[in-house]
Structures are given as structure tokens and as C-alpha cells.
Write an enzyme that holds these catalytic residues in place. Structure first.
Site, PDB file in Angstrom:
ATOM      1  NE  ARG A 109      36.149 -20.795  34.962  1.00  0.00           N
ATOM      2  CZ  ARG A 109      35.512 -21.490  33.812  1.00  0.00           C
ATOM      3  NH1 ARG A 109      35.939 -20.944  32.660  1.00  0.00           N
ATOM      4  NH2 ARG A 109      34.446 -22.266  33.672  1.00  0.00           N
ATOM      5  CD1 TRP A 116      30.924 -18.091  42.027  1.00  0.00           C
ATOM      6  CD2 TRP A 116      29.543 -19.270  41.796  1.00  0.00           C
ATOM      7  NE1 TRP A 116      30.067 -17.027  41.639  1.00  0.00           N
ATOM      8  CE2 TRP A 116      28.968 -17.865  41.568  1.00  0.00           C
ATOM      9  CE3 TRP A 116      28.719 -20.078  41.685  1.00  0.00           C
ATOM     10  CZ2 TRP A 116      27.605 -17.566  41.307  1.00  0.00           C
ATOM     11  CZ3 TRP A 116      27.161 -19.931  41.420  1.00  0.00           C
ATOM     12  CH2 TRP A 116      26.650 -18.706  41.292  1.00  0.00           C
ATOM     13  N   GLY A 134      31.343 -28.660  39.464  1.00  0.00           N
ATOM     14  CA  GLY A 134      30.133 -29.218  39.078  1.00  0.00           C
ATOM     15  C   GLY A 134      29.500 -29.388  40.260  1.00  0.00           C
ATOM     16  CD  GLU A 182      23.277  -7.368  26.417  1.00  0.00           C
ATOM     17  OE1 GLU A 182      22.637  -8.345  27.035  1.00  0.00           O
ATOM     18  OE2 GLU A 182      24.397  -7.467  26.723  1.00  0.00           O
ATOM     19  CE  LYS A 187      25.867  -6.590  29.504  1.00  0.00           C
ATOM     20  NZ  LYS A 187      26.062  -7.856  28.836  1.00  0.00           N
ATOM     21  CD  GLU A 204      26.044  -8.701  33.728  1.00  0.00           C
ATOM     22  OE1 GLU A 204      25.800  -8.319  32.292  1.00  0.00           O
ATOM     23  OE2 GLU A 204      26.573  -9.507  33.793  1.00  0.00           O
ATOM     24  CE  LYS A 234      32.765 -13.838  29.933  1.00  0.00           C
ATOM     25  NZ  LYS A 234      31.979 -12.705  29.736  1.00  0.00           N
TER      26      LYS A 234
HETATM   27  C1  F6R Z   1      25.565 -10.863  30.806  1.00  0.00           C
HETATM   28  C2  F6R Z   1      26.281 -12.158  30.759  1.00  0.00           C
HETATM   29  C3  F6R Z   1      25.687 -13.457  30.895  1.00  0.00           C
HETATM   30  C4  F6R Z   1      25.964 -14.378  29.691  1.00  0.00           C
HETATM   31  C5  F6R Z   1      24.864 -15.874  29.867  1.00  0.00           C
HETATM   32  C6  F6R Z   1      25.308 -16.940  28.955  1.00  0.00           C
HETATM   33  O1  F6R Z   1      26.671 -10.022  30.584  1.00  0.00           O
HETATM   34  O2  F6R Z   1      27.656 -12.312  30.617  1.00  0.00           O
HETATM   35  O3  F6R Z   1      24.002 -13.192  30.756  1.00  0.00           O
HETATM   36  O4  F6R Z   1      25.429 -13.572  28.537  1.00  0.00           O
HETATM   37  O5  F6R Z   1      25.391 -16.209  31.145  1.00  0.00           O
HETATM   38  O6  F6R Z   1      26.607 -16.974  28.638  1.00  0.00           O
HETATM   39  P1  F6R Z   1      27.331 -17.752  27.736  1.00  0.00           P
HETATM   40  O7  F6R Z   1      27.119 -16.691  26.241  1.00  0.00           O
HETATM   41  O8  F6R Z   1      28.877 -18.114  27.887  1.00  0.00           O
HETATM   42  O9  F6R Z   1      26.314 -19.068  27.471  1.00  0.00           O
END
Ligand code: F6R
Length: 608
Positions: A27, A75, A100, A483, A487, A490, A603
Site C-alpha cells: 500500500r 505514509w 486518515g 494509460e 504506467k 509512475e 496503492k
Molecule cells: C495507476 C494507479 C492509480 C489508481 C488510482 C485509483 O497505476 O494505480 O492511478 O488507478 O489511484 O485507484 P482506485 O482504482 O483504487 O480507486
């Protein structure tokens, strides 16, 4: 983002806490800590900046047989990553871990003069606030927590222990997930069910506004207003294999390679090739409701947003009476956007916990618009708050960069679009080509991954010296290019941006020089010739093009060509995206960066 674990039972708490934190590593975090209590309430607090291995070094010198404890991966939000700012935070006998943000922590801190603050965190303020209610013995631990939470504004998932009650953990949530796992003579806590896999299959997902008193053999849940809650026990579906690397060097590669299977899971029971129909149970919309839909709002962040963009292109192709607007959640939540009548909103999220997406969902619901989740994580907040939903069922995505979720999100949304089109009476001859290709897609993905893998690896190695990239596409290949660029940036930290081919002349063409390479997605189709003219323009300015195409005998003189099988026409861009995924992966491996946990990223983005 931050992770929480907790244990109370008959086994060694330190062991579970460390293994649980390791499960949550994906995460993203910058420090970690655990506290355990012995039967007399003596605490062992261990915290370390950096990786969990640093915490393990401290643990080696401080092994305990304690049977209760809580742990955290942090984090940083308030205060730099450091040991002092790492959780658990202590105030008196209280130890607290928190995911949070406590927004009014400054005002609360003003009222807590007795406590000597040792960190810059909002969490320590909450610990001190709980202690202020607890220390004189007037409140039980759970009631002290409730009193404090009534004053706190913001989001939280918390776990609290006290040296004075060494058989109790109090947990609570508002906007940040918490799962309580029910074992035999043990109760486990985590912010993400993956930490519980292999320990128990029975879990209770807390709802916002709930607080629970957890002991080894009991769980009592109530609301902050003291109303008892009868919890629903749910099954954790994830198995151990799904959260292990399974022989791959990185989770990212595993997740890219498992797309034939993960997409099959998305399609299971939803596509009937013989009857030439699709079926989705989850959205819970009647034929009449589907027929009336005139407008779709698709909401997501990052990869989920790109999936929504791409799905929107497809849905508009086969459902002429529908308009689709795909929006970035962090923007949309603050726009005063009017959603027209007869709209449905698709809320797209792998984790089901993304703060901005969740906030949009709540805003949209206020307007009385039906919301449908396109979610992966089962039991997640978004999946529970939407009016109906379609799980994509791709299994846990551990690597921070989203791959298999993207493919399945697109297809799940297209299937939703097809159900609308069916209800609206769109001719089967228009819809069948889509249905046929969707059914063929798992195999087409397998074949593509197999045929391009080695070549993409070789080409990626060739381009590692570049720090700038431009991704290009038209029509459905444009969101796909977006997209692909995301990728690459990042995980490999290459400055990659995507443009629609047609936009080149309006600015981006000025970028083209020898610091850049260009990755051009060139599917066969009605805009292919136009895209080729754009490629010529780039070549004429000295561009270095990697062409990804399904056109047989592609004969343009570009730097490199990656041919994909021509098994799919409509969904060829999705196959091209596999190339982008592998390309980003191998660039990152060649550059020597952390593939699964790129710097500065988490994540699941549970704070704004
Ligand atoms: C890129 C990535 C992020 C997520 C974004 C939304 O590889 O993983 O851009 O797509 O943070 O996350 P979710 O889908 O969990 O809402």
C-alpha cells in the site's frame, strides 16, 4: 497508504503484527511500528523509519511472548517520515494507530496542554484526547475512545490499546476501512483483508461511525451514539496464492501475466455467446430503468479514470442515444455539476476506498442519481455505498501500478453499456461483434502476452537512457495511450505524456527532439490512415517512433515496431495496452527502480 493490524489471542502478537504489516507493504509506507502488551499491561513499543526490515532488526533484540498488540505502516501526511512520527503514538497508558487525517487537530491540541507532544502528527493529538477521557478512570477504554471521536473531525480508522486493559483492543472507523477477523480464540484486525488471509476466512467490515470492543473471544460493535450494531459476518474470498508472487520477480509482472485468467473471472456468467447476449445481475436495474438511461457519468482517478474514458468511447459507439461523460473524481467532487435526468453514474475504483471517488459517490447520491460501482475490492466502502454494482473480480492487485484491474474495468463497463443497449433494443447485429470479441479476449490476451513479451523486453532495454516520452493514439487508442503513459511515468519516472494524434499540431509537436521517444498506438481501423499521416509529421521532425500495431506487414520506416496478433479489431487497443504495461515494467527493471512500490505513491489513496 497507511496500514493497520491488530491481534488479541493465544499466539505471539509480534509475529502476527509483523507478518500482517508485510502483507500491507504494497500500500506504500515510509515508517512502521508495533506495540504489544504483556498480561500485566507492560508495553513494548518498537518503531522504525523506512522498511519493515528496519523494524525487524529492533524486534530481534526485543522479542516478547505478548498476546495482544497493534501495528501500523505510516505514509506521511502530518510531519516527515521519522521514528518519532511513526505510529503507534502513546499518551499515558494509551497506544493508538490511525489511518486518515484529523482535520481539527490543531484546535484539539490547544486543549491538551497537559500532554507533552513528541511528534508532529495529528494522531498523537487523538491519542492524548482519548487519554484525557481515560486517565482518571471515569470511562472504560471504549467510552473514552467514543468521547474523543465525538470531538474529532476528519477521517479515521483506528486501533487503540491501553496498558490498563491488556485484553482489549478498541477499533473505530470513519472513512478509512477496518476489518475484524474472527479466529478460534483469537481476533485479528486489519485495514485490508489481505493481512488476514491464511488466519481466518470470517470477517466483519466495520461501517463508518461504528466502534468495536475486541477481545480474543468477543466482538461488540456499537455506533458512536451507543446504538448496538448486529454485525454481518462475511467470507474473505482471497487465498494465499493470490497475494504471493508465485514465482515471478515482481507482483507487477505476475499481475500483467495473469490477465487472461483475471478477465475470465470478470466475464464469468456475464457473457452468453450462444444467445449473443450479456447479463449483469449486480446493478439491479430493471429493463425499464435501463431503457430510460440517456446519460452516463463515469467517475474515477488515475487508471480507473482512463478505463472510464476508454469504456465511454466504446459505449457511445454502440448506443447512439447515450452520452457519456468521464470525469476525474478529485475535480468533479468540487464542480457544481448538474447531472441531467435519466442519468446513471458509474463509480470506478480498484480499491473501492479512494477518497476522491468516494466523495463523488456521496455527492452524486445527494442528487438522487443511481450509482453503480465498478469495483474490485470486495466489501470495500464504495462497493457498500453504491446503489448497485459489478465487481470486476480480478483478485488482489498488490503492485501499486494498476494493470489487470484496468482491463477488467473497461470490459465490465462495456458490458454494462451492452446491457443498456440490449434493453433499448439496439440491433443484435450491432452488438454481437462486441460480445464476440469480449468472449474471445482472455485467449487473445494470452496470445498477445506470449507473442510480444521478449520483443518488448528487448526494446524497453534499448530506451532506458531516455527521460522523456510521448504516447500517441487516436479514438480508442487515445485513452489507451494515456494509460500507457501513466504506467511508464509512475514506475520508471520517465516524464511520459499522452496526446491525441490530432492535437500534435496544436502544440506538442514542438517537443519532438532527440531527448524524446514516441510510442504510437496504431490499430487498424477508420482512423488508421490519419494516424499514419501524424506519424509522418513526427518522423519529419526527427522523432524516434516505436509503433505498436495490429496491421500485418506494417512497413513504415520507424525506429521499432511491435506487432500484436490481429485477433481482435474493436478491442485491439486493450491488447496494445499490454505492450505498454510490459514496456513500463521492463524499463523500470532496467533502470533498477522499485517496481512494485514506486516512490511517493500508495496503492490506495484514502486521503484527499
Ligand atoms: C495507476 C494507479 C492509480 C489508481 C488510482 C485509483 O497505476 O494505480 O492511478 O488507478 O489511484 O485507484 P482506485 O482504482 O483504487 O480507486
Amino acid at each position: 497508504m497507511c496500514g493497520i493490524v491488530g491481534y488479541v489471542g493465544n499466539k505471539n502478537a509480534q509475529d502476527f503484527l509483523i507478518s500482517g504489516l508485510k502483507r500491507l507493504e504494497y500500500r506504500g509506507y515510509d515508517s512502521a511500528g508495533i506495540v504489544t502488551l504483556d498480561s500485566k499491561g507492560e508495553a513494548t513499543l518498537l518503531r522504525a523509519k523506512g522498511k519493515i526490515s528496519n523494524l525487524e532488526e529492533k524486534l530481534a533484540k526485543n522479542k516478547r511472548e505478548d498476546k495482544i498488540g497493534i501495528g501500523h505502516t505510516r505514509w506521511a501526511t502530518h510531519g516527515e517520515p521519522s521514528e518519532a512520527n511513526a505510529h503507534p503514538h502513546q499518551a499515558g497508558s494509551i497506544y493508538l494507530v490511525h489511518n486518515g487525517i484529523i482535520e481539527n487537530y490543531k484546535e484539539l491540541k490547544e486543549t491538551l496542554k497537559e500532554h507533552e507532544f513528541k511528534s508532529e502528527t495529528d494522531t498523537e493529538v487523538l491519542a492524548a484526547l482519548i487519554n484525557s477521557f481515560y486517565k482518571d478512570g471515569k470511562h472504560s477504554l471504549i467510552n473514552a475512545v467514543v468521547q474523543a471521536l465525538k470531538l474529532a473531525k476528519g477521517t479515521y480508522g483506528i486501533a487503540v490499546v491501553s496498558c490498563k486493559a491488556p485484553d482489549e483492543i478498541v477499533v473505530a472507523r470513519s472513512g478509512s476501512p477496518l476489518v475484524v477477523g474472527i479466529g478460534h480464540d483469537e481476533t485479528l484486525i486489519a485495514s485490508d483483508a489481505s493481512a488476514l488471509v491464511g488466519h481466518t476466512k470470517q470477517a466483519i467490515y466495520l461501517n463508518d461511525g461504528e466502534v468495536a470492543l475486541v477481545k480474543k473471544d468477543s466482538i461488540e460493535i456499537k455506533t458512536l451514539n451507543a446504538e448496538p450494531v448486529s454485525a454481518k459476518v462475511e467470507e474473505i474470498e482471497t487465498n494465499l496464492a493470490a497475494i504471493q508472487k508465485g514465482g515471478y520477480d515482481h507482483f507487477l509482472l505476475k499481475e500483467i501475466m495473469e490477465q487472461p485468467e483475471s478477465l475470465k473471472e470478470t466475464l464469468r456468467g456475464r457473457v452468453n455467446l450462444e444467445a449473443r447476449t450479456v447479463h449483469l445481475g449486480g446493478p439491479g436495474l430493471s429493463e425499464d430503468e435501463l431503457r430510460k438511461i440517456k446519460h452516463l457519468v463515469i467517475v474515477g482517478c488515475g487508471t480507473a479514470y482512463h478505463a472510464g474514458l476508454l469504456a465511454g468511447y466504446y459505449i457511445e459507439q454502440f448506443t447512439p442515444e447515450i452520452t457519456v461523460e468521464t470525469v476525474i473524481a478529485s475535480e468533479y467532487r468540487y464542480r457544481n455539476a448538474y447531472i441531467p435526468e435519466d442519468s446513471v453514474a458509474l463509480i470506478v475504483s480498484q480499491s473501492g476506498e479512494t477518497a476522491d471517488t468516494l466523495a463523488c459517490l456521496r455527492e452524486i447520491k445527494k442528487q438522487g442519481v443511481k450509482t453503480i460501482g465498478i469495483v474490485n475490492a470486495i466489501g470495500s466502502t464504495i462497493s457498500r455505498e453504491v446503489d448497485g454494482g459489478t465487481y470486476v473480480h480480478v483478485g488482489p492487485e498488490i503492485s501499486v501500478a494498476s494493470t489487470k484491474a484496468f482491463t477488467s474495468q473497461v470490459i465490465a463497463m462495456v458490458i454494462f453499456g451492452l446491457t443498456i443497449a440490449q434493453a433499448k433494443g439496439v440491433k443484435p447485429s450491432i452488438l454481437y461483434p462486441y460480445i464476440k470479441e469480449i468472449a474471445a479476449m482472455p485467449e487473445a490476451i494470452r496470445e498477445t502476452l506470449e507473442s510480444v513479451h521478449e520483443k518488448v523486453k528487448k526494446i524497453a532495454n534499448k530506451y532506458t537512457k531516455y527521460d522523456h516520452a510521448v504516447y500517441l493514439g487516436r479514438d480508442t487508442a487515445y485513452p489507451t495511450a494515456m494509460e500507457g503513459a501513466l504506467k511508464l511515468k509512475e514506475i520508471s519516472y520517465v516524464d511520459a505524456n499522452a496526446y491525441a494524434f490530432g492535437e500534435l499540431k496544436h502544440g506538442p509537436l514542438a517537443l519532438i527532439d532527440d531527448r524524446f521517444f514516441e510510442l504510437a498506438l496504431l490499430p487498424e481501423g477508420h482512423l488508421y490512415d490519419k494516424a499514419i499521416s501524424n506519424v509522418q509529421e513526427v518522423l519529419a521532425r526527427g522523432g524516434k517512433i516505436i509503433a505498436v500495431t495490429n496491421v500485418k506487414k506494417f512497413d513504415m520506416k520507424v525506429e521499432d515496431v511491435i506487432e500484436i496478433p490481429d485477433t481482435l479489431e474493436i478491442f485491439a487497443p486493450i491488447l496494445m495496452n499490454l505492450v505498454s504495461q510490459l514496456f513500463a515494467y521492463y524499463m523500470t527493471v532496467a533502470k533498477g527502480y522499485n517496481v512494485d512500490q514506486p516512490r511517493n505513491l500508495a496503492k490506495s489513496v484514502t486521503v484527499e
